[in-house]
Design an enzyme around this catalytic site. Sequence first.
Site, PDB file in Angstrom:
ATOM      1  N   LYS A 109       0.818  -1.221   0.000  1.00  0.00           N
ATOM      2  CA  LYS A 109       0.000   0.000   0.000  1.00  0.00           C
ATOM      3  C   LYS A 109       0.852   1.273   0.000  1.00  0.00           C
ATOM      4  O   LYS A 109       0.370   2.343  -0.371  1.00  0.00           O
ATOM      5  CB  LYS A 109      -0.964   0.014   1.184  1.00  0.00           C
ATOM      6  CG  LYS A 109      -0.325   0.161   2.534  1.00  0.00           C
ATOM      7  CD  LYS A 109      -1.376   0.115   3.645  1.00  0.00           C
ATOM      8  CE  LYS A 109      -0.766   0.245   5.023  1.00  0.00           C
ATOM      9  NZ  LYS A 109      -0.135   1.545   5.277  1.00  0.00           N
ATOM     10  N   ASP A 110       2.139   1.163   0.414  1.00  0.00           N
ATOM     11  CA  ASP A 110       3.029   2.332   0.420  1.00  0.00           C
ATOM     12  C   ASP A 110       3.746   2.537  -0.909  1.00  0.00           C
ATOM     13  O   ASP A 110       4.392   3.578  -1.097  1.00  0.00           O
ATOM     14  CB  ASP A 110       4.101   2.184   1.513  1.00  0.00           C
ATOM     15  CG  ASP A 110       3.523   2.246   2.915  1.00  0.00           C
ATOM     16  OD1 ASP A 110       2.462   2.868   3.091  1.00  0.00           O
ATOM     17  OD2 ASP A 110       4.146   1.666   3.837  1.00  0.00           O
TER      18      ASP A 110
ATOM     19  N   ARG B  28      -8.571   8.206   3.387  1.00  0.00           N
ATOM     20  CA  ARG B  28      -9.498   7.168   2.894  1.00  0.00           C
ATOM     21  C   ARG B  28     -10.422   6.706   4.023  1.00  0.00           C
ATOM     22  O   ARG B  28     -11.650   6.654   3.852  1.00  0.00           O
ATOM     23  CB  ARG B  28      -8.697   5.981   2.353  1.00  0.00           C
ATOM     24  CG  ARG B  28      -9.526   4.727   2.045  1.00  0.00           C
ATOM     25  CD  ARG B  28      -8.633   3.548   1.716  1.00  0.00           C
ATOM     26  NE  ARG B  28      -7.734   3.196   2.806  1.00  0.00           N
ATOM     27  CZ  ARG B  28      -8.066   2.479   3.876  1.00  0.00           C
ATOM     28  NH1 ARG B  28      -9.299   2.024   4.000  1.00  0.00           N
ATOM     29  NH2 ARG B  28      -7.188   2.216   4.822  1.00  0.00           N
ATOM     30  N   ARG B  29      -9.824   6.376   5.176  1.00  0.00           N
ATOM     31  CA  ARG B  29     -10.639   5.949   6.313  1.00  0.00           C
ATOM     32  C   ARG B  29     -11.525   7.095   6.802  1.00  0.00           C
ATOM     33  O   ARG B  29     -12.707   6.907   7.084  1.00  0.00           O
ATOM     34  CB  ARG B  29      -9.728   5.466   7.445  1.00  0.00           C
ATOM     35  CG  ARG B  29      -9.004   4.168   7.134  1.00  0.00           C
ATOM     36  CD  ARG B  29      -7.923   3.856   8.150  1.00  0.00           C
ATOM     37  NE  ARG B  29      -7.255   2.590   7.864  1.00  0.00           N
ATOM     38  CZ  ARG B  29      -6.025   2.290   8.221  1.00  0.00           C
ATOM     39  NH1 ARG B  29      -5.295   3.188   8.891  1.00  0.00           N
ATOM     40  NH2 ARG B  29      -5.497   1.110   7.933  1.00  0.00           N
TER      41      ARG B  29
ATOM     42  N   ARG C 158      -0.258  10.323  14.173  1.00  0.00           N
ATOM     43  CA  ARG C 158       0.962   9.869  13.484  1.00  0.00           C
ATOM     44  C   ARG C 158       1.806   9.045  14.431  1.00  0.00           C
ATOM     45  O   ARG C 158       1.539   8.961  15.612  1.00  0.00           O
ATOM     46  CB  ARG C 158       1.782  11.077  12.982  1.00  0.00           C
ATOM     47  CG  ARG C 158       1.160  11.882  11.857  1.00  0.00           C
ATOM     48  CD  ARG C 158       1.083  11.137  10.533  1.00  0.00           C
ATOM     49  NE  ARG C 158       2.318  10.439  10.184  1.00  0.00           N
ATOM     50  CZ  ARG C 158       3.385  11.018   9.644  1.00  0.00           C
ATOM     51  NH1 ARG C 158       3.384  12.317   9.388  1.00  0.00           N
ATOM     52  NH2 ARG C 158       4.463  10.298   9.327  1.00  0.00           N
TER      53      ARG C 158
ATOM     54  N   ARG D   3       1.076   4.898  18.384  1.00  0.00           N
ATOM     55  CA  ARG D   3      -0.367   5.172  18.256  1.00  0.00           C
ATOM     56  C   ARG D   3      -1.160   4.470  19.354  1.00  0.00           C
ATOM     57  O   ARG D   3      -2.088   5.047  19.935  1.00  0.00           O
ATOM     58  CB  ARG D   3      -0.860   4.744  16.872  1.00  0.00           C
ATOM     59  CG  ARG D   3      -0.227   5.536  15.744  1.00  0.00           C
ATOM     60  CD  ARG D   3      -0.817   5.163  14.400  1.00  0.00           C
ATOM     61  NE  ARG D   3       0.006   5.688  13.302  1.00  0.00           N
ATOM     62  CZ  ARG D   3      -0.423   5.867  12.072  1.00  0.00           C
ATOM     63  NH1 ARG D   3      -1.653   5.577  11.746  1.00  0.00           N
ATOM     64  NH2 ARG D   3       0.383   6.345  11.140  1.00  0.00           N
TER      65      ARG D   3
ATOM     66  N   CYS E 274      -1.987   7.077  -1.793  1.00  0.00           N
ATOM     67  CA  CYS E 274      -2.755   6.500  -0.692  1.00  0.00           C
ATOM     68  C   CYS E 274      -3.385   7.583   0.175  1.00  0.00           C
ATOM     69  O   CYS E 274      -4.257   7.305   0.974  1.00  0.00           O
ATOM     70  CB  CYS E 274      -1.878   5.576   0.151  1.00  0.00           C
ATOM     71  SG  CYS E 274      -0.543   6.413   1.032  1.00  0.00           S
TER      72      CYS E 274
END
Length: 320
Positions: free
Chosen positions: A89-90, A140-141, A158, A164, A251
Amino acid sequence: MTSTVSSPPRNIRIASRKSQLALVQTHWVRDLLQQHFPNHGFEVATMSTQGDKILDVALSKIGDKGLFTKELEVGLLNQSADFAVHSLKDLPTHLPEGLMLGCVTERVDPADALVVHSKHQDQTLETLPPGTVIGTSSLRRLAQLRHHLPHLEFKDIRGNLNTRLQKLDNGDYDAIVLAVAGLERLGMGDRIHQIIPSEISLHAVGQGALGIECRDGDSEILSVLSAIEHEPTKHRTLAERAFLRELEGGCQVPIGVNTDITNNTLTLTGMVASLDGKQLIKDSVSGTPQEAEKLGLDLAENLKTRGAKEILAEIFAQIQ
């Protein structure tokens, strides 16, 4: 009679980010290849990327084309490494000249996960009370959750996965959204409170799969990597990446996907949403796995005709 001496097996250098998750993933690839090629040497070379260094600015504000990959790609091009292991995804859909996606490994669960503070253990995403603060760094989320659950509050977060989780446990957030794959790969699957259904959050392009990048045309490395290629995952992610590439999104724009292969039929679902979640366009296409890239292009064109192009143009103007 002259004897010939065969050259020793090549020592292969693998580029990786220094984060805990990146190293777990890279070591998994290394160990898998070592099983296939016991006579080869595999050495991991770690590097810090821009995305690892800038932790006080939202990803969408600093741009993300190669944010977690560029330094590793420099290592490939100057031949200080032979291939690099990325969370797929990166990895941008347009790679630098001279590099290619050499292999895609078998995907683990690509879904998003809700992780909650202890005071919300009896809640699901759908039952969290109005004003609950959800942490996410993904547009996106954010867009999809705003669309389906507009009564919740959202705050950027971040840092690596452990950072997190610590911020969540300290009470800075009521809940955070992370990838199921990352939590499970780090042995933290017990922190998953709820796997968010795809009806609410379509996952990121390539999420849950590893993409291995190498020099274009390096036949020896490509031959080695072919041992761990997973064909169904390759077809699914080729469709997803073609969809994203055609929409010219990284992304850090609200583009989500879901793919499935059943009875030799690949079904690709994709969505584009506005940042406030008020506009969300979604559709699906199906075909054979061999048509993967065409399916991605067809779905992108479909959503463009329904307003996706205008939504994305407005988003790019807002985040630049």
